[in-house]
Design an enzyme around this catalytic site. Structure first.
Site, PDB file in Angstrom:
ATOM      1  N   ASP A   1      48.136  76.401  24.847  1.00 62.26           N
ATOM      2  CA  ASP A   1      47.431  75.327  24.143  1.00 62.26           C
ATOM      3  C   ASP A   1      45.957  75.385  24.555  1.00 62.26           C
ATOM      4  OD1 ASP A   1      47.057  73.128  22.480  1.00 62.26           O
ATOM      5  OD2 ASP A   1      47.674  71.666  24.005  1.00 62.26           O
TER       6      ASP A   1
ATOM      7  N   ASP B   1      45.842  70.769  31.562  1.00 64.81           N
ATOM      8  CA  ASP B   1      46.899  70.520  30.581  1.00 64.81           C
ATOM      9  C   ASP B   1      47.835  71.723  30.386  1.00 64.81           C
ATOM     10  OD1 ASP B   1      48.378  69.168  28.723  1.00 64.81           O
ATOM     11  OD2 ASP B   1      46.793  68.990  27.226  1.00 64.81           O
TER      12      ASP B   1
HETATM   13  N1  LIG Z   1      42.940  66.533  37.001  1.00 63.63           N
HETATM   14  C1  LIG Z   1      42.168  65.810  36.211  1.00 63.63           C
HETATM   15  N2  LIG Z   1      41.036  65.229  36.674  1.00 63.63           N
HETATM   16  C2  LIG Z   1      40.256  64.485  35.869  1.00 63.63           C
HETATM   17  N3  LIG Z   1      40.513  64.245  34.566  1.00 63.63           N
HETATM   18  C3  LIG Z   1      41.616  64.791  34.036  1.00 63.63           C
HETATM   19  C4  LIG Z   1      42.498  65.592  34.816  1.00 63.63           C
HETATM   20  N4  LIG Z   1      43.523  65.998  34.023  1.00 63.63           N
HETATM   21  C5  LIG Z   1      43.273  65.470  32.823  1.00 63.63           C
HETATM   22  N5  LIG Z   1      42.140  64.747  32.797  1.00 63.63           N
HETATM   23  C6  LIG Z   1      41.576  64.010  31.653  1.00 63.63           C
HETATM   24  O1  LIG Z   1      42.654  63.488  30.905  1.00 63.63           O
HETATM   25  C7  LIG Z   1      42.647  63.995  29.564  1.00 63.63           C
HETATM   26  C8  LIG Z   1      44.078  64.238  29.112  1.00 63.63           C
HETATM   27  O2  LIG Z   1      44.702  65.166  29.966  1.00 63.63           O
HETATM   28  P1  LIG Z   1      45.576  66.369  29.416  1.00 63.63           P
HETATM   29  O3  LIG Z   1      46.235  67.009  30.597  1.00 63.63           O
HETATM   30  O4  LIG Z   1      44.750  67.260  28.546  1.00 63.63           O
HETATM   31  O5  LIG Z   1      46.688  65.611  28.589  1.00 63.63           O
HETATM   32  P2  LIG Z   1      47.094  65.571  27.049  1.00 63.63           P
HETATM   33  O6  LIG Z   1      48.448  66.197  27.013  1.00 63.63           O
HETATM   34  O7  LIG Z   1      47.108  64.129  26.724  1.00 63.63           O
HETATM   35  O8  LIG Z   1      46.070  66.371  26.258  1.00 63.63           O
HETATM   36  C9  LIG Z   1      41.807  65.255  29.638  1.00 63.63           C
HETATM   37  O9  LIG Z   1      41.176  65.528  28.427  1.00 63.63           O
HETATM   38  C10 LIG Z   1      40.802  64.911  30.719  1.00 63.63           C
HETATM   39  O10 LIG Z   1      39.746  64.147  30.165  1.00 63.63           O
HETATM   40 MG   LIG Z   2      44.913  68.012  26.633  1.00 60.62          MG
END
Ligand SMILES: Nc1ncnc2c1ncn2[C@@H]1O[C@H](COP(=O)(O)OP(=O)(O)O)[C@@H](O)[C@H]1O
Ligand SMILES: [Mg+2]
Length: 291
Positions: free
Chosen positions: A197, A214
């Site tokens: 992804d 992610d």
């Molecule tokens: N380890 C992290 N530290 C800071 N922000 C994070 C972290 N992981 C995710 N985020 C924030 O959270 C958002 C959503 O996380 P993500 O893992 O991409 O989940 P989703 O499956 O909802 O896309 C990301 O776009 C980022 O802004």
């Molecule tokens: Mg994401």
């Protein structure tokens, strides 16, 4: 704003939003992701001394919310808390989990168990990428629907998440592009994992480095659709860096072929001082360029 002002603002924010173990039940009033099941999971992580304080949401997605918290050693951590009651989540992911060889034989009797497996899978993927030397949030642990990892902050400012590259493009697009290619190869060859992804929506910019986040949808290299996912990742990265940032990118098929050839070469894998894998003495960018 001076560094002193920023410190003060952060301190005030922390003071007004912090939830410790004694008041953790009050989180229910702050955000609907904190249902009783999730609060119990949080309390357990607090008792295990993984989490000391919980602040609040910094981002939310379709399947999960990301919460800023702090470990007992004072280090910021991110909690990715998966929703436990989204019908959409269940429908979208059920088939996928059943097709994953790491989770066969697992009887999924209820939705919470399913989400726990999803959370565990993301933790396991993240660990594979981390151990392969890809810059990802360092995995810490997981419990129920909560994945605990390193908090990726923007310019080192506590509690401020690093923005996606689509919103904060890298200053040096050429070198950023090469770095992502380097990470895709390390994940694939050393971690035997494909993000699946990958795009400008899952890469963040801390101000001095790029971090791939992610890993929930990632698949192992032996997945039946692995090549398709790998090609799609490469195409997405190429599209973003060429169309948006005008980088002269490698041909997607040439990169895919180089990745597959290097994966199958079976030879000794070494790493140079910049983190490039050397296979047959060559970096992937040397190989893809000659195609
Ligand atoms: N380890 C992290 N530290 C800071 N922000 C994070 C972290 N992981 C995710 N985020 C924030 O959270 C958002 C959503 O996380 P993500 O893992 O991409 O989940 P989703 O499956 O909802 O896309 C990301 O776009 C980022 O802004
Ligand atoms: Mg994401």
């Amino acid at each position: 704003m001076s560094g002193h002002d920023i410190d003060r603002i952060i301190r005030e924010r922390v003071e007004s939003r912090r939830f410790r173990i004694k008041d953790i039940d009050q989180l229910k009033t702050v955000d609907d992701v904190f249902n009783q099941y999730t609060i119990d999971a949080l309390r357990e992580l607090m008792n295990r001394r993984v989490i000391d304080e919980v602040y609040g949401p910094v981002a939310q997605g379709k399947e999960a919310k990301v919460i800023w918290a702090r470990a007992p050693d004072g280090i910021d951590i991110a909690l990715k808390i998966f929703y436990t009651s989204t019908a959409q989540f269940i429908r979208g992911r059920y088939k996928y989990l059943l097709g994953d060889p790491r989770f066969t034989g697992v009887k999924i009797s209820n939705t919470r168990k399913l989400i726990e497996y999803w959370c565990r899978k993301e933790f396991s993927n993240l660990s594979d990428a981390y151990n392969a030397g890809v810059r990802v949030p360092k995995p810490i642990t997981f419990n129920r629907n909560i994945l605990v990892m390193e908090f990726i902050s923007y310019k080192g400012v506590s509690g401020v998440p690093a923005p996606l590259i689509k919103d904060e493009p890298p200053e040096d697009p050429e070198s950023a592009y090469l770095t992502i290619i380097k990470y895709v190869e390390r994940a694939f060859i050393l971690g035997r994992i494909i993000h699946a992804d990958l795009s400008e929506f899952n890469i963040v910019n801390t101000g001095d480095e790029l971090v791939i986040i992610d890993w929930g949808s990632a698949v192992k290299a032996n997945h039946p659709n692995a090549i398709e996912f790998l090609l799609r990742d490469v195409e997405n990265v190429n599209r973003y860096f060429s169309k948006e940032l005008h980088v002269e990118v490698f041909d997607s098929k040439a990169l895919l072929n180089a990745l597959l050839r290097r994966y199958e070469s079976g030879g000794q894998v070494m790493s140079d001082e910049d983190g490039w894998l050397l296979i047959g003495g060559k970096r992937i960018i040397d190989e893809a360029a000659t195609q």
